[in-house]
Design an enzyme around this catalytic site. Structure first.
Site, PDB file in Angstrom:
ATOM      1  N   SER A   1       0.673  -1.165   0.280  1.00 56.86           N
ATOM      2  CA  SER A   1       0.145  -0.085  -0.096  1.00 56.86           C
ATOM      3  C   SER A   1       0.822   1.584   0.342  1.00 56.86           C
ATOM      4  O   SER A   1       1.582   1.725  -0.965  1.00 56.86           O
ATOM      5  CB  SER A   1      -0.791   0.053   1.147  1.00 56.86           C
ATOM      6  OG  SER A   1      -2.214   0.402   0.674  1.00 56.86           O
TER       7      SER A   1
ATOM      8  N   HIS B   1      -7.553  -5.405  -0.209  1.00 56.50           N
ATOM      9  CA  HIS B   1      -6.041  -5.106   0.155  1.00 56.50           C
ATOM     10  C   HIS B   1      -5.561  -5.455   1.744  1.00 56.50           C
ATOM     11  O   HIS B   1      -6.464  -5.468   2.789  1.00 56.50           O
ATOM     12  CB  HIS B   1      -6.479  -3.571   0.640  1.00 56.50           C
ATOM     13  CG  HIS B   1      -5.530  -2.706   0.336  1.00 56.50           C
ATOM     14  ND1 HIS B   1      -5.216  -2.177  -0.439  1.00 56.50           N
ATOM     15  CD2 HIS B   1      -5.172  -1.441   1.570  1.00 56.50           C
ATOM     16  CE1 HIS B   1      -4.161  -1.380  -0.584  1.00 56.50           C
ATOM     17  NE2 HIS B   1      -4.561  -0.784   0.971  1.00 56.50           N
TER      18      HIS B   1
END
Ligand code: GTR
Length: 424
Positions: free
Chosen positions: A261, A402
């Site tokens: 990320s 995610h």
């Protein structure tokens, strides 16, 4: 399974973004755009050889990303020193060696300190190492009771038991699911991790962390073309590599810089700025990482610069809602890593990070890998989930959200063995 802080936060930001920014998740609404060619210079010269790439095209692209996207490091440190705080030959139930090393970065009278937590297979020497930041302190990546707890500022999180911005015992091991430590060690690799908040706290305040070391008297913010937090963390990765070069248990020619990320964006920029990294892994790095900005799918430049004004340099804000003015796109960041091995990974439900934009970026960077005779992604069609493409430039998309999962690590380990020629 416990909902991580990340997800609550992301859902919050996404819904907020949706309301505030009208986020696009519809492929039919992706605007038409012209993607800048990685192998044509800003003056229109076609690059056809690896030498011309290195001498002509790479420097101008690098300079653009440095001054207009991530920001320049404004000078040199006076010194970097290392101190072993703790070492143990019988960590993780006797399976690994553990070291905790303090790195001190000094500039004038000011300094920043961070701790690298390192696990290494017990019986080997000179091992390849994955180096990656963690979001909430080294003690969150394992239940090992001996991992030191950082005193640095941290984002509050009820899931991780963090209040008043202090890390405590409560969050020990709560992020262990993101770090396949046992597998990494069993497979003969080392793992080195650092809490990114020790280099620069992840908040919109440029008076703390490493930025402050370089300020002139009275200065409180970097110049427009100078570093934001991503660039500061990238420097931290390089300084950690300075230590790893000194450690004879580590094969410093085979350090793989990894990040998830925002830390995946950081890993990409670190790979571009420091060519000592043997390979780079970008896990779900999204906007300002691997994803193409000009697609404006999911998170956009305007959204990221508004939600996280401290990540990029101030010049990058000129491209808020103005992607067409950008003479570059993120596939060219990936190309800056060529010819070294690079892995871009997406998650199917991580639409905020635009999996297709991450894939296309890898596809369009492949031309540059080709100049070096290295194989990238040859088909413009995205692979199905769990059908990894393991070339020098690699890509996979997995099911799920995610996150960093065991599936991701299995692929990274397998691919690293192939591309860095590491025998089992
Ligand atoms: C999100 C941000 C993304 C990504 C993510 C993370 O809120 O919008 O760009 O970096 O945070 O780092 O977890």
């Amino acid at each position: 399974m416990k909902t991580s802080l990340y997800f609550s936060f992301l859902v919050f930001i996404c819904s907020m973004s949706f309301a505030q920014f009208d986020t696009n998740y519809d492929e039919n609404k992706v605007p038409d755009f012209i993607l800048p060619d990685p192998v044509t210079t800003f003056d229109g010269e076609k690059i056809t050889t690896d030498t011309d790439w290195i001498e002509k095209r790479r420097p101008e692209l690098f300079e653009f990303f440095e001054n207009k996207v991530y920001g320049k490091v404004p000078g040199n440190l006076d010194s970097v020193s290392f101190r072993i705080l703790e070492e143990n030959e019988n960590a993780l139930d006797g399976k690994a060696k553990r070291k905790q090393v303090e790195v001190t970065l000094l500039k004038g009278k000011k300094s920043v300190r961070f701790v690298i937590l390192i696990y290494l297979p017990k019986k080997s020497s000179s091992v390849p190492v994955f180096l990656g930041y963690n979001f909430f302190g080294n003690h969150t990546i394992t239940t090992d009771p001996n991992v030191l707890i950082s005193g640095a500022w941290a984002m509050n999180s009820s899931d991780l038991g963090i209040d008043e911005h202090q890390l405590t015992e409560k969050s020990r091991g709560l992020r262990a699911h993101r770090w396949a430590i046992d597998k990494i060690i069993e497979e003969g690799f080392g793992l080195a991790t650092i809490y990114n908040g020790e280099i620069d706290p992840d908040k919109n305040d440029m008076t703390d962390g490493i930025h402050e070391l370089f300020y002139k008297e009275g200065q409180e913010t970097p110049q427009k073309n100078e570093w934001g937090s991503l660039s500061a963390w990238a420097l931290g990765y390089s300084k950690a590599l300075d230590y790893l070069e000194e450690d004879t248990d580590v094969d410093a020619r085979r350090v793989i810089v990894f990040g998830h990320s925002r830390l995946g964006k950081t890993a990409l920029w670190a790979g571009a700025t420091d060519t000592r990294f043997a390979a780079v892994i970008s896990n779900n790095s999204g906007c300002g990482g691997a994803a193409l900005s000009k697609r404006r799918f999911g998170e956009t430049i305007n959204i990221i610069n508004t939600s996280f004004p401290h990540w990029f340099c101030r010049n990058f804000k000129n491209y808020n809602n103005n992607e067409e003015a950008l003479p570059i796109d993120q596939h060219q960041l990936l190309a800056l890593i060529a010819p070294r091995p690079l892995y871009v990974a997406s998650a199917q439900e991580d639409q905020w990070a635009d999996p297709k934009g991450e894939f296309l970026s890898a596809y369009y960077a492949s031309k540059v890998y080709g100049l070096f005779g290295k194989k990238g992604i040859s088909e413009v069609k995205m692979p199905e989930i769990h059908q990894p493409i393991h070339n020098t430039l690699a890509y996979h998309i997995r099911a799920g959200k995610h996150d960093v999962t065991d599936y991701d690590w299995e692929q990274y380990i397998k691919w690293t063995r192939e591309v860095l020629k590491i025998n089992p």
